[in-house]
Design a protein around this motif. Structure first.
Motif, PDB file in Angstrom:
ATOM      1  N   LEU A  19       0.854  -1.177   0.000  1.00  8.59           N
ATOM      2  CA  LEU A  19       0.000   0.000   0.000  1.00  8.59           C
ATOM      3  C   LEU A  19       0.887   1.223   0.000  1.00  8.59           C
ATOM      4  CD1 LEU A  19      -2.641  -1.072   2.657  1.00  8.59           C
ATOM      5  CD2 LEU A  19      -2.727  -1.375   0.199  1.00  8.59           C
ATOM      6  N   SER A 163      -3.054  -0.960   8.961  1.00  6.02           N
ATOM      7  CA  SER A 163      -3.525  -0.491   7.658  1.00  6.02           C
ATOM      8  C   SER A 163      -4.440   0.712   7.843  1.00  6.02           C
ATOM      9  CB  SER A 163      -4.290  -1.610   6.931  1.00  6.02           C
ATOM     10  OG  SER A 163      -4.758  -1.158   5.670  1.00  6.02           O
ATOM     11  N   VAL A 165      -6.760   3.542   5.285  1.00  7.72           N
ATOM     12  CA  VAL A 165      -7.217   4.070   3.998  1.00  7.72           C
ATOM     13  C   VAL A 165      -8.070   5.298   4.281  1.00  7.72           C
ATOM     14  CG1 VAL A 165      -8.528   3.631   1.888  1.00  7.72           C
ATOM     15  CG2 VAL A 165      -7.233   1.781   2.949  1.00  7.72           C
ATOM     16  N   LYS A 191      -3.503   5.803   1.092  1.00 10.39           N
ATOM     17  CA  LYS A 191      -3.496   4.629   1.953  1.00 10.39           C
ATOM     18  C   LYS A 191      -2.084   4.338   2.426  1.00 10.39           C
ATOM     19  CE  LYS A 191      -3.370   1.320  -1.885  1.00 10.39           C
ATOM     20  NZ  LYS A 191      -4.019   0.116  -2.438  1.00 10.39           N
ATOM     21  N   LYS A 204      -9.607  -7.361   4.512  1.00  8.39           N
ATOM     22  CA  LYS A 204     -10.017  -6.307   3.592  1.00  8.39           C
ATOM     23  C   LYS A 204     -11.514  -6.020   3.733  1.00  8.39           C
ATOM     24  CE  LYS A 204      -6.510  -7.231   0.095  1.00  8.39           C
ATOM     25  NZ  LYS A 204      -6.255  -7.458  -1.334  1.00  8.39           N
ATOM     26  N   ALA A 382      -9.588  -0.321  -0.320  1.00  4.76           N
ATOM     27  CA  ALA A 382      -8.126  -0.319  -0.269  1.00  4.76           C
ATOM     28  C   ALA A 382      -7.523  -0.572  -1.643  1.00  4.76           C
ATOM     29  CB  ALA A 382      -7.639  -1.382   0.714  1.00  4.76           C
TER      30      ALA A 382
END
Length: 422
Positions: A19, A163, A165, A191, A204, A382
C-alpha cells in the motif's frame, strides 16, 4: 436477518499487498484548527463531539481522546466554531482565537433539562418509536442533495494499527421519501500500511463505504428494526440535551426468546419532532459461533474466527427544521486462531473500523453519478483508492483527527516510501 446482511461489513482474508501513502500539503486559502474538547464536570475528553463552522457546512468530530482537526476557509476567519455534545451546552469559539494555536482546550458545561419544555414520559417506548418512524418523511429532506464526506478505514492487529485508507467522497443523497439508493464516488484518496513480513493475511473491507451510508437509519430503518420493530423491546430511559434541545433517550434490545443475532443500544429522539438524532448500538454476537458467518465471506480452512464485538454509531444534524445524515462509524473485532499452528493455542485479535463524516452539503447541481464511477457494495476500497492518489490535495479537506498510533504508522511508512522514491 436478510435485511441485516445489507448493513454488515463483509471481509475477505486474502494475501497482503503493498500500500502507498502521500504527504499532506498546506494551502494558503485555509486555516488548520486543532484542539481538545473536555467535559466541565468530568474533566474527561468528549468523544465524537461535533465541531462545525456556522453558515458554511464545514464540520468534523473529536477522536477517542477528545482531539479534533478541522480545516476552514480563510474567509471564515471572523466566524464562530460551534462545539456540540450530548448533555452539554453548545459553545461558540471565535475562529480567530484558534489560529496558530495547536493546544486549544475547550471545556463544555453540562446542560440541565428544563422539564417544563417537554411532556415527560417513561416506561415502554414502542409507541414513541413507531411514531418517530411515521414522521421520517416530514423530518428529513424530501429532495435529493449532494454531500462531501471524509471516509476512513483501518485495520488493527492486537494493539497496533497495520492499515489505513482515507478518502474524500462525493455523495448523491437520495430523498428520504423514495426507495432510491444513495451513491458515492471517490474524489481523492490515500493509503498506508505498517505490516511486518511475518503477517500473512490482510483483512479487507468489502462494501465499507456503502455500509457507512446504509447506517442512515432514517433512510433505511428496516436494517435495524425490520418491518415493524416487532422483535424488539423499547424503554424510555429519560431526557438529555443535544444541541441545547431536549431529546428522549430510549434503550432497545431483542425480546426475550428471540434467537436471531439482532441489535441493542440507545436511540436519541428530538423531543419536539421525534426525529432520530443519534443511535449508538451493537450486535449481540457474544459467544455466538455463527456470528462469524455474517461477516466473513471466505477464509482459509485452517482458520477459526470468533466475533468479539460489532458496534455502530449514526448521528444527524438539524438545519431549518430538517434533519441530515452527518456521521457514522463501525467497529468490528475478531479473534483469529490457526488450528495448524502451535496446536491452535494462540489467537490474534483484529479490529476493523470505518468512519464517515460529512464535511459539506449543498442543494445545487444535484446529479447522479455515471454507473462506472459509483462505489459498489462489493468494492474493496483499499484497492479502489490506488486510482485516486494525489498527495497535493490532502491539505484542502477536513479530516477526523487520527489516533496517535495511526499517525505513527503513516509517518513510518511515508519515510520508507520517500527513501524508495529517491
Amino acid at each position: 436477518m436478510n435485511n441485516l446482511l445489507r448493513l454488515l461489513l463483509f471481509l475477505c482474508l486474502l494475501p497482503t499487498s503493498s500500500l502507498f501513502s502521500g504527504n499532506t500539503a498546506q494551502p494558503d486559502s485555509t486555516y488548520l484548527l486543532r484542539g481538545r474538547v473536555i467535559g466541565g464536570d468530568t474533566k474527561e475528553p468528549l468523544v465524537n463531539a461535533s465541531v462545525s463552522v456556522q453558515q458554511v457546512n464545514v464540520s468534523s468530530v473529536t477522536n477517542q481522546d477528545g482531539y479534533f482537526s478541522i480545516r476552514v476557509p480563510a474567509f471564515t476567519k471572523n466566524s464562530q466554531l460551534l462545539i456540540r455534545y450530548l448533555g452539554y451546552e453548545n459553545r461558540e469559539i471565535p475562529i480567530i482565537t484558534l489560529i496558530d494555536n495547536p493546544n486549544n482546550h475547550i471545556t463544555l458545561k453540562p446542560s440541565p433539562i428544563e422539564l417544563s419544555e417537554v411532556v415527560v414520559v417513561s416506561g415502554d417506548g414502542k409507541e414513541l418509536i413507531r411514531e418517530a418512524l411515521k414522521r421520517i418523511p416530514q423530518n428529513y429532506p424530501d429532495n435529493p442533495h449532494m454531500m462531501v464526506a471524509f471516509y476512513r478505514e483501518s485495520v488493527k492487529k492486537g494493539s497496533n494499527y497495520i492499515s489505513l485508507v482515507e478518502t474524500v467522497l462525493d455523495i448523491y443523497k437520495a430523498t428520504y421519501s423514495s426507495y432510491s439508493n444513495d451513491q458515492a464516488k471517490i474524489y481523492i484518496g490515500r493509503k498506508a500500511t505498517d505490516i511486518s513480513p511475518r503477517d500473512t493475511i490482510l483483512l479487507k473491507f468489502q462494501g465499507g463505504i456503502s455500509d457507512a451510508l446504509m447506517l442512515d437509519i432514517a433512510k433505511n430503518p428496516e436494517i435495524v428494526f425490520g418491518t415493524d420493530a416487532s422483535e424488539y423491546q423499547f424503554h424510555i430511559e429519560g431526557l438529555i440535551n443535544i444541541n441545547d434541545k431536549p431529546h428522549y433517550i430510549l434503550s432497545f434490545a431483542p425480546l426475550p426468546g428471540i434467537k436471531e443475532i439482532l441489535f441493542r443500544g440507545n436511540i436519541y429522539l428530538d423531543a419536539a419532532s421525534l426525529a432520530f438524532a443519534r443511535m449508538e448500538f451493537n450486535m449481540n454476537v457474544e459467544d455466538r459461533k455463527d456470528a462469524a458467518n455474517i461477516f466473513i465471506r471466505r477464509k482459509p480452512s485452517k482458520m477459526r474466527v470468533e466475533v468479539n464485538k460489532a458496534q455502530y454509531v449514526v448521528d444527524f444534524t438539524e438545519s431549518n427544521g430538517k434533519w441530515f445524515f452527518n456521521y457514522s462509524s463501525t467497529e468490528v473485532s475478531f479473534r483469529v486462531r490457526w488450528t495448524n499452528r502451535f496446536f491452535g493455542l494462540f489467537a490474534t485479535t483484529y479490529s476493523i473500523g470505518s468512519e464517515m463524516a460529512i464535511t459539506d452539503r449543498y442543494g445545487n447541481n444535484v446529479v447522479k453519478f455515471p454507473r462506472n464511477e459509483r462505489i459498489r457494495s462489493t468494492d474493496v476500497i483499499a484497492e479502489k483508492v490506488e486510482h485516486f492518489l494525489d498527495p497535493g490535495f490532502w491539505g484542502e479537506y477536513n479530516v477526523i483527527e487520527p489516533d496517535q498510533e495511526i499517525m505513527d504508522a503513516v509517518k513510518r511508512l511515508s519515510g520508507k516510501l520517500r527513501r524508495r522514491a529517491e
